[in-house]
Design a protein around this motif. Structure first.
Motif, PDB file in Angstrom:
ATOM      1  N   THR A  32       0.830  -1.205   0.000  1.00 45.77           N
ATOM      2  CA  THR A  32       0.000   0.000   0.000  1.00 45.77           C
ATOM      3  C   THR A  32       0.870   1.264   0.000  1.00 45.77           C
ATOM      4  O   THR A  32       0.604   2.212  -0.753  1.00 45.77           O
ATOM      5  CB  THR A  32      -0.935   0.016   1.213  1.00 45.77           C
ATOM      6  OG1 THR A  32      -1.756  -1.155   1.188  1.00 45.77           O
ATOM      7  CG2 THR A  32      -1.829   1.253   1.200  1.00 45.77           C
ATOM      8  N   VAL A  35       2.756   1.475  -3.540  1.00 45.45           N
ATOM      9  CA  VAL A  35       1.848   1.734  -4.661  1.00 45.45           C
ATOM     10  C   VAL A  35       1.231   3.133  -4.577  1.00 45.45           C
ATOM     11  O   VAL A  35       1.155   3.854  -5.578  1.00 45.45           O
ATOM     12  CB  VAL A  35       0.740   0.653  -4.720  1.00 45.45           C
ATOM     13  CG1 VAL A  35      -0.349   1.047  -5.729  1.00 45.45           C
ATOM     14  CG2 VAL A  35       1.334  -0.694  -5.087  1.00 45.45           C
ATOM     15  N   SER A  36       0.788   3.526  -3.396  1.00 45.66           N
ATOM     16  CA  SER A  36       0.154   4.846  -3.241  1.00 45.66           C
ATOM     17  C   SER A  36       1.131   5.973  -3.552  1.00 45.66           C
ATOM     18  O   SER A  36       0.769   6.979  -4.160  1.00 45.66           O
ATOM     19  CB  SER A  36      -0.412   5.006  -1.833  1.00 45.66           C
ATOM     20  OG  SER A  36       0.621   4.907  -0.867  1.00 45.66           O
ATOM     21  N   LEU A  39       1.966   5.641  -7.618  1.00 47.75           N
ATOM     22  CA  LEU A  39       0.873   5.972  -8.534  1.00 47.75           C
ATOM     23  C   LEU A  39       0.402   7.417  -8.406  1.00 47.75           C
ATOM     24  O   LEU A  39      -0.013   8.034  -9.379  1.00 47.75           O
ATOM     25  CB  LEU A  39      -0.317   5.036  -8.291  1.00 47.75           C
ATOM     26  CG  LEU A  39      -0.180   3.589  -8.748  1.00 47.75           C
ATOM     27  CD1 LEU A  39      -1.460   2.821  -8.432  1.00 47.75           C
ATOM     28  CD2 LEU A  39       0.124   3.502 -10.240  1.00 47.75           C
ATOM     29  N   ASN A  43      -4.354   8.042  -9.720  1.00 45.96           N
ATOM     30  CA  ASN A  43      -4.276   6.655 -10.182  1.00 45.96           C
ATOM     31  C   ASN A  43      -4.469   5.657  -9.047  1.00 45.96           C
ATOM     32  O   ASN A  43      -5.044   4.587  -9.239  1.00 45.96           O
ATOM     33  CB  ASN A  43      -2.941   6.398 -10.882  1.00 45.96           C
ATOM     34  CG  ASN A  43      -2.899   6.952 -12.285  1.00 45.96           C
ATOM     35  OD1 ASN A  43      -3.931   7.036 -12.960  1.00 45.96           O
ATOM     36  ND2 ASN A  43      -1.726   7.349 -12.741  1.00 45.96           N
ATOM     37  N   TYR A  44      -3.982   6.017  -7.860  1.00 44.36           N
ATOM     38  CA  TYR A  44      -4.180   5.108  -6.726  1.00 44.36           C
ATOM     39  C   TYR A  44      -5.668   5.009  -6.387  1.00 44.36           C
ATOM     40  O   TYR A  44      -6.144   3.944  -5.999  1.00 44.36           O
ATOM     41  CB  TYR A  44      -3.403   5.576  -5.498  1.00 44.36           C
ATOM     42  CG  TYR A  44      -3.570   4.629  -4.319  1.00 44.36           C
ATOM     43  CD1 TYR A  44      -2.965   3.370  -4.341  1.00 44.36           C
ATOM     44  CD2 TYR A  44      -4.354   4.973  -3.226  1.00 44.36           C
ATOM     45  CE1 TYR A  44      -3.133   2.490  -3.287  1.00 44.36           C
ATOM     46  CE2 TYR A  44      -4.521   4.092  -2.165  1.00 44.36           C
ATOM     47  CZ  TYR A  44      -3.907   2.855  -2.201  1.00 44.36           C
ATOM     48  OH  TYR A  44      -4.084   1.974  -1.157  1.00 44.36           O
ATOM     49  N   VAL A 172      -2.057   1.339 -13.359  1.00 42.57           N
ATOM     50  CA  VAL A 172      -3.130   0.565 -12.725  1.00 42.57           C
ATOM     51  C   VAL A 172      -3.376  -0.764 -13.440  1.00 42.57           C
ATOM     52  O   VAL A 172      -3.495  -1.811 -12.810  1.00 42.57           O
ATOM     53  CB  VAL A 172      -4.431   1.397 -12.678  1.00 42.57           C
ATOM     54  CG1 VAL A 172      -5.566   0.575 -12.074  1.00 42.57           C
ATOM     55  CG2 VAL A 172      -4.212   2.671 -11.878  1.00 42.57           C
TER      56      VAL A 172
END
Length: 232
Positions: A32, A35-36, A39, A43-44, A172
């Protein structure tokens, strides 16, 4: 001696599952966070919505999963997971068709550009039944080490694959495809363990699966609604 052995077995299986859950929590936190930050908020947000739809749809497998665990534990019959897989494949195909052909409608309703992501997600539900059957059969057979191994393989492949995908420059859609690949790799990796299970041959009435599923599925749906509403 039998009592001591059983206590040791319970302790060992509890420890294995507990360790697996800790690994899953750590991996989820790292995933998490990475990725957060990679992106970005926009996008997240799309990824989060897409995965929320996946998690909501997966609830439809829980009733059959619980039935497979129950009757595998009680009978240890090979036909239990065979019938369970057939029923879950039907559910998976129906969900996949709904998400694929209804992607534009769902995206329009949510007012989010996720139509293409919903089409990718639909592929998940053609593979998820195999993953779920392996997990629940391991669970019903009390093979917690196999179950833990499967979960750890899935989580680690998802994390490492997602880091690679994002480093390459995918967004994504790449993350969703990596989720599908992680399902495939985890299922293939533990399939030899599944073949080693000593399941009995014999007849099993599939109506028992459907009856138990009908009773338990409502519970899971209501629980999901409750969990969704309480934070609001």
């Amino acid at each position: 001696f039998k009592s001591v052995y059983m206590k040791r077995e319970i302790l060992l299986k509890t420890t294995v599952i507990g360790f697996s859950n800790i690994i899953a929590i750590v991996v989820a936190f790292i995933f998490t966070y990475f990725v957060s930050n990679t992106l970005g908020p926009s996008n997240y947000g799309l990824f989060f919505i897409s995965m929320s739809i996946v998690e909501a749809a997966i609830i439809m497998f829980y009733g059959l999963g619980a039935a497979n665990i129950k009757y595998t534990a009680q009978t240890n019959l090979k036909e239990v997971h065979e019938y369970s897989l057939k029923f879950e494949l039907v559910i998976g195909v129906l969900i996949a068709i709904f998400l694929f052909f209804g992607s534009n409608l769902i995206a329009s309703f949510l007012n989010k550009p996720i139509s293409i992501y919903l089409k990718i997600i639909s592929l998940i539900f053609l593979l998820r039944p195999f993953y779920e059957i392996l997990r629940t059969t391991f669970w019903g057979s009390k093979k917690m080490r196999y179950l833990a191994a499967m979960d750890m393989i899935f989580n680690i492949v998802k994390l490492l694959g997602s880091v690679l995908i994002l480093k390459i420059g995918y967004s994504v859609g790449g993350l969703l495809l990596m989720y599908i690949l992680a399902l495939m790799i985890a299922s293939i990796a533990v399939y030899p363990l599944f073949k080693r299970l000593e399941l009995n041959l014999g007849r099993f009435d599939p109506k028992l699966l459907l009856k138990y599923t009908k009773n338990s599925q409502l519970y899971y749906i209501l629980l999901a609604i409750f969990v969704s509403i309480v934070p609001l």
